[in-house]
Design a protein around this motif. Structure first.
Motif, PDB file in Angstrom:
ATOM      1  N   GLY A  72       0.780  -1.228   0.000  1.00 19.84           N
ATOM      2  CA  GLY A  72       0.000   0.000   0.000  1.00 19.84           C
ATOM      3  C   GLY A  72       0.812   1.278   0.000  1.00 19.84           C
ATOM      4  O   GLY A  72       0.257   2.365  -0.088  1.00 19.84           O
ATOM      5  N   ARG A  73       2.134   1.180   0.093  1.00 24.78           N
ATOM      6  CA  ARG A  73       2.994   2.360   0.105  1.00 24.78           C
ATOM      7  C   ARG A  73       3.582   2.601  -1.280  1.00 24.78           C
ATOM      8  O   ARG A  73       4.198   1.704  -1.846  1.00 24.78           O
ATOM      9  N   ASP A  81      17.111   4.974 -15.566  1.00 25.79           N
ATOM     10  CA  ASP A  81      16.902   4.305 -16.851  1.00 25.79           C
ATOM     11  C   ASP A  81      18.056   3.352 -17.140  1.00 25.79           C
ATOM     12  O   ASP A  81      19.219   3.732 -17.036  1.00 25.79           O
ATOM     13  N   GLY A  82      17.716   2.122 -17.483  1.00 27.44           N
ATOM     14  CA  GLY A  82      18.724   1.135 -17.817  1.00 27.44           C
ATOM     15  C   GLY A  82      19.354   0.446 -16.611  1.00 27.44           C
ATOM     16  O   GLY A  82      20.121  -0.492 -16.780  1.00 27.44           O
ATOM     17  N   ASP A  83      19.040   0.917 -15.395  1.00 24.74           N
ATOM     18  CA  ASP A  83      19.598   0.280 -14.191  1.00 24.74           C
ATOM     19  C   ASP A  83      18.929  -1.063 -13.954  1.00 24.74           C
ATOM     20  O   ASP A  83      17.705  -1.180 -14.046  1.00 24.74           O
ATOM     21  N   VAL A  84      19.729  -2.063 -13.612  1.00 25.78           N
ATOM     22  CA  VAL A  84      19.194  -3.340 -13.153  1.00 25.78           C
ATOM     23  C   VAL A  84      19.171  -3.279 -11.626  1.00 25.78           C
ATOM     24  O   VAL A  84      20.201  -3.074 -10.987  1.00 25.78           O
ATOM     25  N   VAL A  85      17.979  -3.404 -11.050  1.00 27.07           N
ATOM     26  CA  VAL A  85      17.816  -3.256  -9.609  1.00 27.07           C
ATOM     27  C   VAL A  85      17.189  -4.524  -9.044  1.00 27.07           C
ATOM     28  O   VAL A  85      16.215  -5.043  -9.581  1.00 27.07           O
ATOM     29  N   ARG A  86      17.779  -5.001  -7.951  1.00 26.06           N
ATOM     30  CA  ARG A  86      17.228  -6.143  -7.214  1.00 26.06           C
ATOM     31  C   ARG A  86      16.719  -5.635  -5.876  1.00 26.06           C
ATOM     32  O   ARG A  86      17.468  -5.008  -5.130  1.00 26.06           O
ATOM     33  N   VAL A  87      15.457  -5.908  -5.582  1.00 24.49           N
ATOM     34  CA  VAL A  87      14.873  -5.496  -4.312  1.00 24.49           C
ATOM     35  C   VAL A  87      14.083  -6.662  -3.744  1.00 24.49           C
ATOM     36  O   VAL A  87      13.637  -7.546  -4.471  1.00 24.49           O
ATOM     37  N   GLU A  88      13.930  -6.660  -2.425  1.00 24.69           N
ATOM     38  CA  GLU A  88      13.051  -7.652  -1.815  1.00 24.69           C
ATOM     39  C   GLU A  88      12.300  -7.011  -0.674  1.00 24.69           C
ATOM     40  O   GLU A  88      12.795  -6.093  -0.018  1.00 24.69           O
ATOM     41  N   PHE A  89      11.076  -7.484  -0.467  1.00 25.19           N
ATOM     42  CA  PHE A  89      10.189  -6.890   0.513  1.00 25.19           C
ATOM     43  C   PHE A  89       9.557  -7.972   1.362  1.00 25.19           C
ATOM     44  O   PHE A  89       9.208  -9.035   0.870  1.00 25.19           O
ATOM     45  N   GLY A  90       9.402  -7.670   2.637  1.00 22.81           N
ATOM     46  CA  GLY A  90       8.677  -8.524   3.563  1.00 22.81           C
ATOM     47  C   GLY A  90       7.408  -7.841   3.991  1.00 22.81           C
ATOM     48  O   GLY A  90       7.080  -6.748   3.528  1.00 22.81           O
ATOM     49  N   PRO A  91       6.660  -8.465   4.924  1.00 14.84           N
ATOM     50  CA  PRO A  91       5.418  -7.869   5.410  1.00 14.84           C
ATOM     51  C   PRO A  91       5.699  -6.550   6.145  1.00 14.84           C
ATOM     52  O   PRO A  91       6.794  -6.310   6.624  1.00 14.84           O
ATOM     53  N   GLY A  92       4.682  -5.705   6.224  1.00 10.25           N
ATOM     54  CA  GLY A  92       4.803  -4.470   6.971  1.00 10.25           C
ATOM     55  C   GLY A  92       5.151  -3.293   6.078  1.00 10.25           C
ATOM     56  O   GLY A  92       5.152  -3.384   4.858  1.00 10.25           O
ATOM     57  N   ASP A  93       5.473  -2.174   6.715  1.00  8.86           N
ATOM     58  CA  ASP A  93       5.739  -0.926   6.016  1.00  8.86           C
ATOM     59  C   ASP A  93       7.129  -0.963   5.408  1.00  8.86           C
ATOM     60  O   ASP A  93       8.107  -1.016   6.124  1.00  8.86           O
ATOM     61  N   PRO A  94       7.223  -0.918   4.066  1.00 11.83           N
ATOM     62  CA  PRO A  94       8.544  -1.049   3.415  1.00 11.83           C
ATOM     63  C   PRO A  94       9.433   0.172   3.635  1.00 11.83           C
ATOM     64  O   PRO A  94      10.617   0.123   3.351  1.00 11.83           O
ATOM     65  N   THR A  95       8.860   1.283   4.147  1.00 12.10           N
ATOM     66  CA  THR A  95       9.661   2.485   4.337  1.00 12.10           C
ATOM     67  C   THR A  95      10.296   2.542   5.723  1.00 12.10           C
ATOM     68  O   THR A  95      11.079   3.425   6.018  1.00 12.10           O
ATOM     69  N   GLU A  96       9.961   1.583   6.591  1.00 18.29           N
ATOM     70  CA  GLU A  96      10.422   1.676   7.977  1.00 18.29           C
ATOM     71  C   GLU A  96      11.737   0.996   8.259  1.00 18.29           C
ATOM     72  O   GLU A  96      12.395   1.305   9.236  1.00 18.29           O
TER      73      GLU A  96
END
Length: 99
Positions: A72-73, A81-96
């Protein structure tokens, strides 16, 4: 059938990928056993939503063309542009937990 209207906290992770630029290669999997939800090219205007109880891992081939919403955030664009980005997220607020 499930009752509609009962609002409960979101269980797990909901990661929404929206293509705002030309296109991007996207791979989405979970963190547990590497199950791949999706792998391929998404074009401008396309949206995919990925859900898992524990973790959603994304590999974005053109991060500048992608907008992310997680649990929801609105996280905006994860790279240039052109960047390869790897991210991972768990439960809860991803900004915290940008530790």
């Amino acid at each position: 059938s499930p009752t509609v209207g009962a609002r409960r906290p979101v269980n797990g992770v909901v990661a929404k990928v929206t293509i705002t630029g030309s296109s991007s290669w996207v791979s989405a999997s979970n963190g547990k056993n590497g199950t791949v939800f999706f792998e391929g090219i998404l074009d401008e205007g396309q949206t995919k939503t990925f859900r898992d109880k524990k973790k959603v891992r994304l590999v974005l081939g053109n991060a500048g063309a992608v907008s992310l919403t997680v649990n929801g955030r609105d996280l905006g664009t994860p790279g240039g542009d052109g960047d390869v980005v790897r991210v991972e997220f768990g439960p809860g607020d991803p900004t915290e937990n940008d530790g």
